[in-house]
Design a protein around this motif. Structure first.
Motif, PDB file in Angstrom:
ATOM      1  N   GLY A 107     -60.678   0.631 -44.909  1.00 43.76           N
ATOM      2  CA  GLY A 107     -60.473  -0.812 -44.948  1.00 43.76           C
ATOM      3  C   GLY A 107     -59.069  -1.140 -45.424  1.00 43.76           C
ATOM      4  N   ILE A 108     -58.384  -2.053 -44.711  1.00 48.61           N
ATOM      5  CA  ILE A 108     -57.008  -2.420 -45.032  1.00 48.61           C
ATOM      6  C   ILE A 108     -56.873  -3.939 -45.031  1.00 48.61           C
ATOM      7  N   PHE A 109     -56.166  -4.455 -46.033  1.00 49.33           N
ATOM      8  CA  PHE A 109     -55.829  -5.872 -46.087  1.00 49.33           C
ATOM      9  C   PHE A 109     -54.331  -6.018 -45.826  1.00 49.33           C
ATOM     10  N   LYS A 110     -53.954  -6.896 -44.869  1.00 51.04           N
ATOM     11  CA  LYS A 110     -52.561  -7.020 -44.461  1.00 51.04           C
ATOM     12  C   LYS A 110     -52.001  -8.405 -44.772  1.00 51.04           C
ATOM     13  N   LEU A 111     -50.760  -8.388 -45.255  1.00 50.44           N
ATOM     14  CA  LEU A 111     -49.963  -9.598 -45.379  1.00 50.44           C
ATOM     15  C   LEU A 111     -48.869  -9.535 -44.319  1.00 50.44           C
ATOM     16  N   THR A 112     -48.661 -10.626 -43.597  1.00 49.88           N
ATOM     17  CA  THR A 112     -47.695 -10.594 -42.510  1.00 49.88           C
ATOM     18  C   THR A 112     -46.761 -11.802 -42.594  1.00 49.88           C
ATOM     19  N   ALA A 113     -45.550 -11.607 -42.092  1.00 46.10           N
ATOM     20  CA  ALA A 113     -44.575 -12.681 -42.001  1.00 46.10           C
ATOM     21  C   ALA A 113     -43.824 -12.537 -40.689  1.00 46.10           C
ATOM     22  N   GLY A 114     -43.626 -13.657 -39.988  1.00 41.19           N
ATOM     23  CA  GLY A 114     -42.918 -13.644 -38.710  1.00 41.19           C
ATOM     24  C   GLY A 114     -41.773 -14.628 -38.709  1.00 41.19           C
ATOM     25  N   TRP A 115     -40.607 -14.170 -38.235  1.00 41.66           N
ATOM     26  CA  TRP A 115     -39.417 -15.009 -38.185  1.00 41.66           C
ATOM     27  C   TRP A 115     -38.916 -15.042 -36.750  1.00 41.66           C
ATOM     28  N   ALA A 116     -38.978 -16.191 -36.109  1.00 46.90           N
ATOM     29  CA  ALA A 116     -38.516 -16.331 -34.734  1.00 46.90           C
ATOM     30  C   ALA A 116     -36.998 -16.447 -34.725  1.00 46.90           C
ATOM     31  N   LEU A 117     -36.314 -15.417 -34.227  1.00 46.82           N
ATOM     32  CA  LEU A 117     -34.857 -15.410 -34.188  1.00 46.82           C
ATOM     33  C   LEU A 117     -34.324 -16.257 -33.041  1.00 46.82           C
ATOM     34  N   SER A 118     -35.059 -16.256 -31.926  1.00 54.21           N
ATOM     35  CA  SER A 118     -34.694 -17.050 -30.757  1.00 54.21           C
ATOM     36  C   SER A 118     -35.945 -17.284 -29.941  1.00 54.21           C
ATOM     37  N   GLU A 119     -35.804 -17.868 -28.760  1.00 56.16           N
ATOM     38  CA  GLU A 119     -36.964 -18.104 -27.903  1.00 56.16           C
ATOM     39  C   GLU A 119     -37.550 -16.801 -27.368  1.00 56.16           C
ATOM     40  N   ASN A 120     -36.742 -15.729 -27.340  1.00 52.88           N
ATOM     41  CA  ASN A 120     -37.187 -14.473 -26.739  1.00 52.88           C
ATOM     42  C   ASN A 120     -37.304 -13.314 -27.720  1.00 52.88           C
ATOM     43  N   SER A 121     -37.028 -13.520 -28.981  1.00 53.34           N
ATOM     44  CA  SER A 121     -37.092 -12.410 -29.934  1.00 53.34           C
ATOM     45  C   SER A 121     -37.559 -12.913 -31.294  1.00 53.34           C
ATOM     46  N   SER A 122     -38.122 -12.002 -32.075  1.00 56.01           N
ATOM     47  CA  SER A 122     -38.595 -12.320 -33.418  1.00 56.01           C
ATOM     48  C   SER A 122     -38.560 -11.062 -34.274  1.00 56.01           C
ATOM     49  N   LEU A 123     -38.610 -11.263 -35.567  1.00 62.01           N
ATOM     50  CA  LEU A 123     -38.645 -10.174 -36.531  1.00 62.01           C
ATOM     51  C   LEU A 123     -39.893 -10.339 -37.373  1.00 62.01           C
ATOM     52  N   ASN A 124     -40.718  -9.281 -37.432  1.00 66.48           N
ATOM     53  CA  ASN A 124     -42.025  -9.387 -38.076  1.00 66.48           C
ATOM     54  C   ASN A 124     -42.196  -8.281 -39.118  1.00 66.48           C
ATOM     55  N   PHE A 125     -42.788  -8.656 -40.256  1.00 68.95           N
ATOM     56  CA  PHE A 125     -43.017  -7.722 -41.349  1.00 68.95           C
ATOM     57  C   PHE A 125     -44.507  -7.704 -41.674  1.00 68.95           C
ATOM     58  N   ASN A 126     -45.069  -6.504 -41.813  1.00 67.75           N
ATOM     59  CA  ASN A 126     -46.479  -6.336 -42.176  1.00 67.75           C
ATOM     60  C   ASN A 126     -46.582  -5.394 -43.364  1.00 67.75           C
TER      61      ASN A 126
END
Length: 360
Positions: A319-338
């Motif tokens: 069992g795993i609990f995840k925290l996530t954050a997403g940053w949209a850099l542009s309309e076609n790309s993003s940076l995501n942290f889990n």
């Protein structure tokens, strides 16, 4: 009186006109309103790619770097679930303590065949570092030994299809089905030599068997939150090993190493459930929470000496609990942290991921 009346009417008209112009939305405000309207889908795309499919003819490349750490006695790390226990059972010795680091860089290419049909291929590059102390359970010594091993190379490649038969409406969630196939091209544990003490001379980077996985996911937008959940079943195909190991069970120099014949391995299938939500904090940033649980059935092996045999301690619950954050850099790309934190003894201590998808 006429001039005063005219002045009052003029001032009132100016105030009314300025009020009307002030209330009229600018182009920038209209664009932001439209952007906000599509925000939940963008948030979901940042959080979990399986729920948002590419449009027809659209392509996406994603680089996913992950660091997995485990310090438990039993190891369960996705395809690494039953690698070492098989050899521990054959050699009949125990592992007292393990510190395992797995760094993986997975490159995934996706393509939209239709607006609701998407294909993908994933290629992982893996670096694995193990440090463990071993206490022998056979013989008279019971000596303790610490050892480290490293391995770098290609992991198991996988291909998959995602299909969305039902679109989301005001009253029903979107339904996405997934079908994937995992190859066994990564360094197999069954191809690694084992010395007379039962120790592997190298580290595996793959599972050593083929696997088929099918899943169903649901997603519902409750602006500005997206709620999702899903279930999947991974069927691990039985592998013919047909390999002989010579292991010195009694640690007696006068007695030759004993022959162990490993004929087949039937890795336990895995049922996975996932649920969570993602919240749009702003136009280009989101936060989310996710719970994932993997239930793995017992593994069976066939040996020349004993026939079919159940491998102990391979019925696992991770069992795993995840925290996530997403940053949209542009309309076609993003940076995501889990950041995933293990909730059970079979789960990794933590899993840290950085994902960078870009569409073109």
């Amino acid at each position: 009186m006429g001039i005063k009346k005219f002045a009052v009417i003029l001032v009132s008209s100016l105030l009314l006109t300025s009020s009307l112009f002030a209330s009229e939305p600018t182009k920038k405000e209209l664009k932001e309103a439209l952007k906000k309207e599509s925000q939940p889908k963008e948030v979901l795309s940042q959080f979990e790619r399986d729920y948002i499919l590419l449009k027809k003819g659209q392509k996406e490349f994603e680089n996913n770097f992950s660091w997995t750490y485990n310090s438990a006695n039993q190891i369960f790390l996705a395809s690494f679930a039953i690698l070492d226990p098989v050899f521990l059972t054959v050699g009949e010795f125990g592992v007292e303590n393990i510190r395992r680091h797995i760094f993986s860089d997975t490159m995934t290419l996706r393509y939209g065949f239709l607006d609701n049909l998407q294909g993908e291929i994933s290629v992982p590059i893996i670096y694995r570092h193990d440090r463990y102390s071993k206490i022998g359970t056979t013989g008279s010594g019971n000596e303790e030994e610490e050892k480290t091993q490293d391995q770098f190379g290609l992991g198991d490649i996988s291909v998959g299809l995602s299909y969305q038969p039902i679109r989301e409406t005001d009253t029903r969630p979107a339904v996405i089905t997934n079908l994937s196939f995992k190859f066994k091209n990564g360094k197999s544990p069954f191809d690694i030599d084992v010395d007379e003490n039962g120790e592997m001379q190298d580290l595996p980077l793959g599972s050593g068997y083929y696997a088929v996985k099918f899943g169903v996911n649901l997603a519902k937008t409750i602006d500005p939150v997206v709620v999702f959940g899903g279930i999947s079943y991974a069927y691990n195909i039985k592998e013919n090993v047909d390999k002989t190991y010579y292991i010195d069970d009694d640690k007696n120099a006068s007695t030759p190493p004993k022959k162990h014949g490993l004929e087949k391995v039937d890795a336990g299938d895995t049922i996975s459930i996932v649920m969570g939500f993602s919240y749009a904090v702003s136009y280009n940033f989101s936060l989310g929470f996710q719970f994932q649980d993997d239930l793995t059935m017992s593994t069976y092996i066939w040996t020349a000496e004993e026939g079919k045999k159940k491998v102990t301690n391979t019925n696992l619950n991770s069992g795993i609990f995840k925290l996530t954050a997403g940053w949209a850099l542009s309309e076609n790309s993003s940076l995501n942290f889990n950041l995933g934190m293990g909730l059970t003894s079979d789960a990794p201590d933590f899993v840290f991921e950085v994902r960078y998808p870009i569409r073109f």
